[in-house]
Write an enzyme that holds these catalytic residues in place. Structure first.
Site, short mmCIF file in Angstrom:
data_model
loop_
_atom_site.label_atom_id
_atom_site.label_comp_id
_atom_site.label_asym_id
_atom_site.label_seq_id
_atom_site.Cartn_x
_atom_site.Cartn_y
_atom_site.Cartn_z
N ARG A 155 0.80 -1.22 0.00
CA ARG A 155 0.00 0.00 0.00
C ARG A 155 0.84 1.28 0.00
NH1 ARG A 155 -5.02 -1.75 3.42
NH2 ARG A 155 -3.46 -3.32 3.84
N LYS B 51 3.27 -18.03 8.29
CA LYS B 51 2.44 -18.41 9.41
C LYS B 51 1.85 -17.14 10.04
CE LYS B 51 4.10 -18.93 13.73
NZ LYS B 51 4.57 -17.72 14.40
N ASP C 151 7.31 -22.56 7.80
CA ASP C 151 7.57 -22.62 9.23
C ASP C 151 9.08 -22.42 9.29
OD1 ASP C 151 8.53 -23.58 11.70
OD2 ASP C 151 6.61 -24.55 12.03
N HIS C 152 9.51 -21.22 9.65
CA HIS C 152 10.94 -20.92 9.42
C HIS C 152 11.86 -21.80 10.26
CE1 HIS C 152 10.62 -18.31 13.00
NE2 HIS C 152 11.92 -18.38 13.06
N LYS D 258 16.04 -23.88 9.66
CA LYS D 258 17.24 -23.74 10.49
C LYS D 258 18.10 -24.98 10.30
CE LYS D 258 14.89 -21.04 14.06
NZ LYS D 258 15.56 -19.79 14.41
N GLU E 136 12.50 -17.73 24.77
CA GLU E 136 13.03 -16.44 24.31
C GLU E 136 13.19 -15.50 25.48
OE1 GLU E 136 11.45 -15.23 20.19
OE2 GLU E 136 9.75 -16.14 21.22
N ASP F 21 1.36 -19.19 18.75
CA ASP F 21 2.49 -18.52 18.12
C ASP F 21 3.67 -19.49 17.89
OD1 ASP F 21 3.79 -16.14 17.16
OD2 ASP F 21 4.99 -16.14 19.00
N HIS G 1 6.13 -24.34 15.24
CA HIS G 1 7.57 -24.64 15.35
C HIS G 1 7.84 -25.85 16.25
CE1 HIS G 1 7.80 -20.82 13.47
NE2 HIS G 1 7.80 -20.06 14.55
N LYS H 175 7.95 -16.32 26.27
CA LYS H 175 8.63 -15.04 26.08
C LYS H 175 9.17 -14.58 27.43
CE LYS H 175 7.11 -13.99 21.80
NZ LYS H 175 8.04 -13.94 20.69
N LYS I 24 17.53 -16.91 25.62
CA LYS I 24 17.01 -17.50 24.38
C LYS I 24 17.68 -18.85 24.19
CE LYS I 24 16.26 -16.79 19.48
NZ LYS I 24 14.88 -17.22 19.43
C1 BG6 Z 1 7.96 -16.48 15.20
C2 BG6 Z 1 7.06 -16.02 16.33
O1 BG6 Z 1 7.31 -17.43 14.41
O2 BG6 Z 1 9.14 -17.06 15.76
C3 BG6 Z 1 7.79 -15.03 17.21
O3 BG6 Z 1 5.90 -15.40 15.78
C4 BG6 Z 1 9.09 -15.61 17.70
O4 BG6 Z 1 6.97 -14.65 18.31
C5 BG6 Z 1 9.90 -16.16 16.54
O5 BG6 Z 1 9.80 -14.58 18.37
C6 BG6 Z 1 11.11 -16.93 17.06
O6 BG6 Z 1 11.94 -17.26 16.00
P1 BG6 Z 1 13.50 -17.47 16.20
O7 BG6 Z 1 14.00 -17.86 14.87
O8 BG6 Z 1 14.05 -16.15 16.69
O9 BG6 Z 1 13.64 -18.54 17.25
#
Ligand code: BG6
Length: 526
Positions: free
Chosen positions: A79, A189, A218-219, A223, A257, A276, A281, A381, A386
């Site tokens: 936008r 996601k 799903d990132h 990894k 985290e 989340d 994940h 969180k 982390k």
């Molecule tokens: C995301 C969540 O999918 O993954 C976030 O929406 C989270 O809340 C993040 O912080 C964590 O990803 P990573 O790669 O930093 O562990």
């Protein structure tokens, strides 16, 4: 003497190997990555956070590593009012800020990359803007040799996914209307916010795209240490014989985290930790740990096995939810010595919020291999640090030989370290040198960074390259997404309908709520 710079197949210069890389025997014979298919990527939501922090740096890094094909173009579709030129300037500024040191945008390579960037200033509800996109895509095919191949990337808020997908169909940008090349869609996601909305989204998707055209991100699956779970299990003989109920006591999967919800209060206060992180994940990690060896390394062979794991997890009965789960919400506290605000004081969060920022579950995989082995999952969180890891705890020794000693004999554990350390560690018992028979736990510890002499590329690089190559292995298939929702739904229902009056029940910067330790007293310390 410096070696001659290597050229990639598409003519661009390959980044030079460092001395460490050249001398590391573990790197010998490793070929550079395969170049992706020529294509145009359309980034819906190109003025957003994900694009500037993750996707753009990933694409630029793929360019630097010689993985992007020379037939490549990027179209931003959002936008915010940009022209092609001002969008290129915006991209350069973002790369200056977010690309890692040593890969800032400059020189000839940047100039050609910038030329391939354009922008459509769009309202997602206007058909005319999608028709303009179609025109630009055809133009790219002529100018950049992108051969009709299109990758649509939805990096927008999920509420607009259905509208965009429908517009793609109406504008004739669906795979069936593309006679020249392939059309794929990458969907960020969350895929739905519960089982019902996920099914509704899936109905919209499948009206336009076939499952083989859909890349659900799903990132975590991108990894490197997560991908290595399969190599650890199936490229070695020593783990598989003990990877079952006869030897494994329990499995813990943690994704903790120390950051809070940052500026995402509006999203997070409608989501919570279960939606989340756990539904996607953490459950995906569980599937890789618990799955049977696939018949081949083919995407569907692997995804079939993951689906079978989810099918073997019974979703809890509503009356059992409180016994197999723990939830928490952070209050004010300290992270690294600095004051941290409580969740209810964060912008965008209701001061009475009942949303969990910590979730833990005990699940069982009811099949021949895992019957009776509890799988503990947790994510939260504002925890002490982390860390993402899987801990496989083996059964205690059957007989104590060192009877007179007061030493505790700890069970063996295998730790798959995902972040911040990446590697594998095995804890075993050893005799302390000396005349007495003292036993102590020690670790055998492998780290990818020091072992292979380079750090893993960020997950988005791998995933974008795979989507451009048409490899769906690291993307989630609809049947698994649906089952993952089915598994967590009873917990979501019960939590949403029962207020937790103890909230906030853990201070920021700690190990999480006490209730998590009622569920499992010996969580590995964060
Ligand atoms: C995301 C969540 O999918 O993954 C976030 O929406 C989270 O809340 C993040 O912080 C964590 O990803 P990573 O790669 O930093 O562990």
């Amino acid at each position: 003497m410096p070696s001659k710079p290597r050229r990639m197949i598409d003519g661009t210069l390959a980044p030079a190997a460092t001395d460490g890389e050249r001398q590391n025997p573990l790197r010998a014979g490793i070929e550079s990555d395969r170049i992706s298919d020529p294509c145009s990527i359309v980034l819906f939501g190109a003025s957003g956070d994900l694009f500037k922090r993750m996707l753009l740096p990933a694409l630029w890094s793929l360019r630097l590593r010689g993985i992007l094909p020379s037939g490549f173009a990027l179209i931003g579709f959002a936008r915010t009012k940009y022209t092609d030129d001002s969008f290129r300037t915006y991209c350069k500024e973002q790369l200056d800020a977010f690309a890692p040191d040593g890969s800032k945008p400059q020189g000839e390579l940047w100039d050609t990359f910038a030329q391939s960037i354009s922008y459509v200033c769009a309202d997602f509800k206007q058909l005319a803007h999608f028709q303009e996109l179609k025109r630009r895509l055809a133009e790219n095919d002529e100018r950049f040799g992108t051969r009709g191949n299109r990758l649509f990337y939805l990096a927008t808020p999920p509420s607009v996914f259905p509208g965009i997908i429908d517009m793609l169909r109406r504008a004739g940008l669906d795979p069936r209307s593309n006679e020249q090349g392939w059309t794929r869609i990458v969907i960020e996601k969350p895929f739905g916010t519960d089982l019902t909305s996920a099914r509704a989204l899936q109905r919209t998707v499948q009206r336009v795209f076939g499952e083989h055209d859909v890349y659900r991100i799903d990132h975590y699956l991108g990894k490197e240490p997560v991908q290595d779970i399969m190599a650890l299990r199936f490229a070695n003989t020593i783990f598989e014989p003990i990877w079952n109920r006869n030897y494994v006591q329990s499995v813990q999967i943690t994704s903790a985290e120390s950051i809070g919800i940052e500026d995402r209060g509006n999203y997070y206060d409608n989501a919570g930790a279960l939606r989340d992180m756990i539904q996607n994940h953490v459950l995906n990690l569980l599937a890789l740990i618990a799955m049977e060896p696939p018949a081949s390394s083919d995407a569907d062979a692997i995804r079939n096995e993951k689906f079978k794991v989810f099918s073997a997890i019974a979703s809890p009965r509503h009356e059992d939810v409180m016994n197999m789960s723990a939830r928490g919400q952070y209050g004010p506290g300290k992270i690294d010595g600095a004051k941290a605000t409580g969740y209810r004081q964060e912008p965008g969060v209701s001061p009475q919020s009942n949303v969990e920022t910590f979730a833990a579950l005990r699940l069982s995989v009811e099949n021949w291999r895992w019957a009776g082995v509890p799988f503990y999952l947790r994510s939260g969180k504002r925890l002490a640090r982390k860390v993402s890891e899987v801990v496989v705890t083996f059964k205690p020794i059957p007989h104590r030989l060192y009877g007179e000693s007061t030493d505790a004999i700890e069970p063996n554990i295998l730790v798959v370290k995902i972040e911040p350390d990446e590697g594998v560690a095995l804890r075993f018992e050893a005799k302390v040198p000396g005349p007495k028979s003292h036993i102590r736990s020690v670790f055998m510890d492998f780290n990818y960074g020091t072992g292979f002499g380079f750090h893993s590329p960020p997950a988005y690089e791998r995933l974008l390259a795979d989507a451009m190559r048409g490899d769906q292995t690291l993307f989630t298939r609809w049947d698994a997404v649906e089952l993952a929702w089915e598994i967590v739904m009873p917990v979501l229902d019960v939590w949403e309908n029962t207020k937790d009056f103890s909230f906030p029940n853990y201070p920021a910067g700690t190990q999480g709520p006490q209730t998590a330790f009622t569920l499992l007293p010996d969580w590995r310390a964060l």
